[in-house]
Design a protein around this motif. Structure first.
Motif, mmCIF file in Angstrom:
data_model
loop_
_atom_site.group_PDB
_atom_site.id
_atom_site.type_symbol
_atom_site.label_atom_id
_atom_site.label_comp_id
_atom_site.label_asym_id
_atom_site.label_seq_id
_atom_site.Cartn_x
_atom_site.Cartn_y
_atom_site.Cartn_z
ATOM 1 N N THR A 254 8.209 -1.271 -7.227
ATOM 2 C CA THR A 254 9.187 -0.197 -7.078
ATOM 3 C C THR A 254 10.318 -0.531 -6.118
ATOM 4 O O THR A 254 11.271 0.233 -5.997
ATOM 5 C CB THR A 254 8.519 1.087 -6.566
ATOM 6 O OG1 THR A 254 8.124 0.890 -5.195
ATOM 7 C CG2 THR A 254 7.301 1.454 -7.397
ATOM 8 N N GLY A 255 10.220 -1.654 -5.408
ATOM 9 C CA GLY A 255 11.193 -1.961 -4.366
ATOM 10 C C GLY A 255 10.806 -1.369 -3.031
ATOM 11 O O GLY A 255 11.055 -1.940 -1.977
ATOM 12 N N LEU A 256 10.186 -0.185 -3.048
ATOM 13 C CA LEU A 256 9.695 0.453 -1.832
ATOM 14 C C LEU A 256 8.326 -0.092 -1.461
ATOM 15 O O LEU A 256 7.931 -0.141 -0.305
ATOM 16 C CB LEU A 256 9.626 1.964 -2.039
ATOM 17 C CG LEU A 256 9.338 2.817 -0.817
ATOM 18 C CD1 LEU A 256 10.488 2.741 0.184
ATOM 19 C CD2 LEU A 256 9.091 4.270 -1.205
ATOM 20 N N GLY A 257 7.591 -0.470 -2.461
ATOM 21 C CA GLY A 257 6.258 -1.045 -2.370
ATOM 22 C C GLY A 257 5.927 -1.490 -3.773
ATOM 23 O O GLY A 257 6.782 -1.426 -4.661
ATOM 24 N N GLN A 258 4.681 -1.919 -4.011
ATOM 25 C CA GLN A 258 4.390 -2.435 -5.340
ATOM 26 C C GLN A 258 4.008 -1.324 -6.320
ATOM 27 O O GLN A 258 4.672 -1.083 -7.296
ATOM 28 C CB GLN A 258 3.312 -3.512 -5.247
ATOM 29 C CG GLN A 258 3.836 -4.792 -4.603
ATOM 30 C CD GLN A 258 5.133 -5.275 -5.232
ATOM 31 O OE1 GLN A 258 6.221 -4.937 -4.790
ATOM 32 N NE2 GLN A 258 5.026 -6.038 -6.301
ATOM 33 N N THR A 259 2.908 -0.656 -6.063
ATOM 34 C CA THR A 259 2.501 0.440 -6.943
ATOM 35 C C THR A 259 1.587 1.364 -6.162
ATOM 36 O O THR A 259 1.397 1.187 -4.956
ATOM 37 C CB THR A 259 1.805 -0.100 -8.211
ATOM 38 O OG1 THR A 259 1.634 0.963 -9.161
ATOM 39 C CG2 THR A 259 0.456 -0.717 -7.905
ATOM 40 N N THR A 260 1.015 2.327 -6.837
ATOM 41 C CA THR A 260 0.186 3.329 -6.181
ATOM 42 C C THR A 260 -1.267 3.164 -6.566
ATOM 43 O O THR A 260 -1.595 2.718 -7.658
ATOM 44 C CB THR A 260 0.631 4.741 -6.584
ATOM 45 O OG1 THR A 260 0.636 4.824 -8.003
ATOM 46 C CG2 THR A 260 2.024 5.025 -6.067
ATOM 47 N N SER A 261 -2.142 3.552 -5.660
ATOM 48 C CA SER A 261 -3.567 3.547 -5.965
ATOM 49 C C SER A 261 -3.902 4.729 -6.867
ATOM 50 O O SER A 261 -3.114 5.664 -7.013
ATOM 51 C CB SER A 261 -4.386 3.619 -4.674
ATOM 52 O OG SER A 261 -4.090 4.810 -3.959
ATOM 53 N N THR A 262 -5.084 4.682 -7.468
ATOM 54 C CA THR A 262 -5.463 5.704 -8.448
ATOM 55 C C THR A 262 -6.602 6.597 -7.977
ATOM 56 O O THR A 262 -7.144 7.359 -8.760
ATOM 57 C CB THR A 262 -5.863 5.042 -9.776
ATOM 58 O OG1 THR A 262 -6.937 4.123 -9.549
ATOM 59 C CG2 THR A 262 -4.688 4.303 -10.385
ATOM 60 N N GLY A 263 -6.989 6.508 -6.711
ATOM 61 C CA GLY A 263 -8.039 7.382 -6.214
ATOM 62 C C GLY A 263 -7.569 8.824 -6.112
ATOM 63 O O GLY A 263 -6.366 9.120 -6.167
#
Length: 672
Positions: A254-263
């Motif tokens: 995302t440019g801000l970070g890579q991606t989000t966790s799914t928990g």
């Protein structure tokens, strides 16, 4: 950041009140479109290769300072390269981005590739004496500060498994310490959702573990995406590239970070509130912390703070190694660049003379007093420039689209990697500041009552000599590298005739090249997601749902019933004809609500009942409303077994609830 999925609403797929009563809602796209023959990913064209080369020549790629800073203080990471929940499900994988190394391919903007490679560096890092960070275990960072008795944790990530993994790694490598306090920098879910992975609720309730929050945090954290949650969630699936492969032709992050966790995210009430715009101090587990409250900046409720003992500044998400969003493409309230800039300048005034380390909710820290002050000043000037120059040009009569194409950052700001548009962009931030002051209308009467896209598309196609001629001309433009123009023109044909596969293919090809060229992670993800759905159709998958018990139970009665009112299908003749009044008792919370249904509108009155005759009175515990919302029970079950009691015209109440809409998550974006 949600912006959710980071910024996907915690209520996207919420089985809200009575939604399992047999109402089908909007069922478009229940059957995925058949994948067309021409659905293969294309290579970068010579025009895209040239664009990448021009950027390579413009920016100082030989400067490796950010790489060095992102690795500085490294202690350890997880050898397995992934984090699992208690059931063994992978909730976050670091190794899925291992492909982002070395020279950028032609299918990736070299500046975004560089940013993504740095964001992929993960593990436990020392920031300065007494302060450590977990980076690359989720979209955001988790910071651990040594208090007198335990860890002061700042921003415990998006989900409990990733926060727990970070804490366990810190305890294993630095010595086991209890958690003595929590600080939430702001009200976005990627900074609080993992709290149950690091603290027990009983310790918070007893105030054994205090939680420090900015004023308005809890309400903003729960309510930000509720009313528009379904649309925000669907658009976030584009913004974060969730449907794209993780490779050099797919999402790079995302440019801000890579991606989000799914928990499953959680939330707990704060115990101590920060609300001074000019500054206030607290002593937290023996450590002095100086705060400033920064509302209406990156989040509606946010704060930055300073640790005098460590000469360390927590910049929250108001300062990052990217041009941030003044408007996020998933949809959210527009942010005020002037206020944002003022808050950064206030932090320079308060702490700029002494600060030696500056760290944030995303990305890597910055060290050295002069370097930090220059960094903060450039971010201050970045937001102020976009705000002020947009307003200046608007006052000269230019429209938002014109200003977005006119406005260029001064070279000194533009060539600084931390100011590049990896997450936001100058273009859509300009439009945001215009909207902040003037709204959607640019003053041109031609834009006051435009035709809807499908109807306008048919007219455009007719004026252009029909579909075949339009495609022939657009193909010539594509062969010249005029991808923005191709996208604008062929989009009309797709909306006029969404089954025209030639149009879909050409539009997908144009989006793809625009995605390859995009420096913004969200822009790349939007373009490539659009290309994917044009080629393959909308694939209906289980809708993402982070609506856990904490979120549902955290909804105030006001938010709960106003969300219900929004779902009323008031445009339907049967709904518009309804004229009812209902009193609702919530015995377990000693609550009262009245609902007035008339003229296609539901008006909730929170905290009071209607005097005199009402259509029906409903008695239901709030905890049972929550159970229905969580899918643990149905309205019919609880009515049949007497848990819910209705006196008066029960059929009228049933008719009313039959008019509550259920939203289809997989609605079309790139076609009618």
């Amino acid at each position: 950041m949600i912006n959710s999925i980071c910024r996907i609403s915690a209520f996207i797929a919420m089985a809200f009140l009575l939604s399992n009563c047999g109402q089908s809602g909007n069922q478009q796209n229940d059957t995925p479109a058949a994948a067309p023959e021409n659905n293969t990913v294309k290579p970068a064209t010579s025009f895209t290769v040239q664009k990448q080369a021009e950027l390579q020549a413009y920016l100082p790629f030989s400067d490796k300072t950010d790489y060095d800073n992102a690795r500085r203080g490294f202690i350890a990471t997880l050898d397995e390269g992934e984090i699992k929940d208690e059931k063994g499900n992978v909730v976050y994988s670091m190794k899925q981005y291992d492909f982002i190394k070395g020279e950028s391919p032609a299918t990736a903007n070299p500046s975004l590739w560089r940013q993504s490679e740095i964001n992929s560096i993960n593990g436990l890092f020392k920031v300065t004496d007494g302060i450590y960070q977990i980076r690359g275990f989720d979209l955001a960072n988790m910071t651990l500060v040594e208090g007198k008795t335990g860890w002061i944790i700042i921003d415990p990530l998006l989900s409990p498994p990733t926060a727990r993994a970070g804490l366990e790694l810190a305890n294993a490598k630095l010595g086991k310490r209890k958690v003595s306090a929590i600080i939430h920098t702001h009200s976005h879910i990627d900074h609080f959702g993992g709290i149950r992975g690091v603290v027990d609720e009983a310790d918070v309730i007893s105030r054994k573990v205090p939680i420090y929050i900015p004023e308005g945090y809890f309400d903003e954290a729960i309510s930000e995406n509720v009313m528009g949650g379904n649309t925000m969630g669907r658009r976030a699936s584009y913004m974060y590239g969730n449907l794209l492969p993780k490779d050099s032709t797919g999402t790079l992050g995302t440019g801000l970070g890579q991606t989000t966790s799914t928990g499953l995210a959680g939330i707990l009430q704060g115990t101590h509130v920060i609300k001074s715009l000019t500054g206030e101090s607290r002593v937290i587990d023996g450590i002095k912390v100086e705060f400033i409250y920064t509302p209406e900046s990156e989040a509606p409720a946010e704060m930055m703070f300073y640790f005098p003992q460590y000469k360390a500044f927590c910049q929250a998400e108001d300062v990052s190694h990217t041009l941030h969003n003044l408007y996020t493409l998933r949809g959210a309230k527009v942010r005020n660049g002037q206020k944002w800039s003022k808050y950064i300048d206030l932090s320079i005034q308060k702490w700029g003379k002494d600060v030696q380390a500056s760290f944030g909710s995303h990305h890597w820290p910055t060290w050295g007093n002069d370097t930090i002050n220059a960094y903060l000043a450039s971010q201050r000037d970045l937001f102020r420039f976009i705000h002020d120059q947009t307003l200046r040009l608007a006052n000269e009569g230019y429209t938002p689209v014109e200003i977005a194409n006119m406005l260029k950052l001064p070279e000194k700001l533009d060539k600084r990697f931390a100011n590049r548009g990896y997450y936001g962009s100058v273009s859509h931030n300009v439009k945001a500041q215009y909207d902040l002051y003037f709204g959607w209308f640019d003053g041109n009467p031609a834009n006051l009552d435009k035709l809807p896209p499908s109807e306008a598309g048919k007219k455009y196609v007719e004026f252009m000599g029909g579909a075949d001629n339009l495609l022939a001309q657009a193909k010539k433009s594509f062969d010249k590298g005029e991808y923005r123009w191709v996208a604008e023109v062929v989009n009309h044909l797709v909306f006029a005739d969404p089954k025209n596969q030639g149009a879909r293919n050409l539009l997908a090809d144009a989006y793809e090249q625009l995605g390859y060229q995009a420096e913004s992670g969200p822009w790349r993800n939007f373009y490539l997601s659009g290309a994917k759905e044009l080629r393959q159709g909308v694939k209906v998958l289980p809708a993402p749902n982070t609506a856990g018990p904490d979120m549902i139970r955290g909804m105030s009665n006001d938010l709960f019933f106003n969300f219900l009112a929004m779902r009323f299908k008031g445009t339907e003749p049967a709904a518009a004809a309804m004229k009812y009044s209902f009193n609702i008792n919530l015995p377990d919370v000693k609550g009262k609500v009245a609902l007035i249904i008339e003229n296609g509108v539901v008006t909730p009155r929170i905290g009071s009942h209607i005097d005199g005759n009402v259509t029906a009175t409903v008695t239901i515990n709030r905890k049972d409303l929550d159970r229905i919302s969580l899918g643990e029970a149905t309205f019919k079950e609880l009515t049949d077994n007497g848990t819910i009691k209705i006196s008066g015209d029960g059929s009228a109440f049933t008719s009313f609830i039959s008019m509550l809409d259920n939203f289809n998550f997989w609605f079309n974006i790139i076609e009618p």
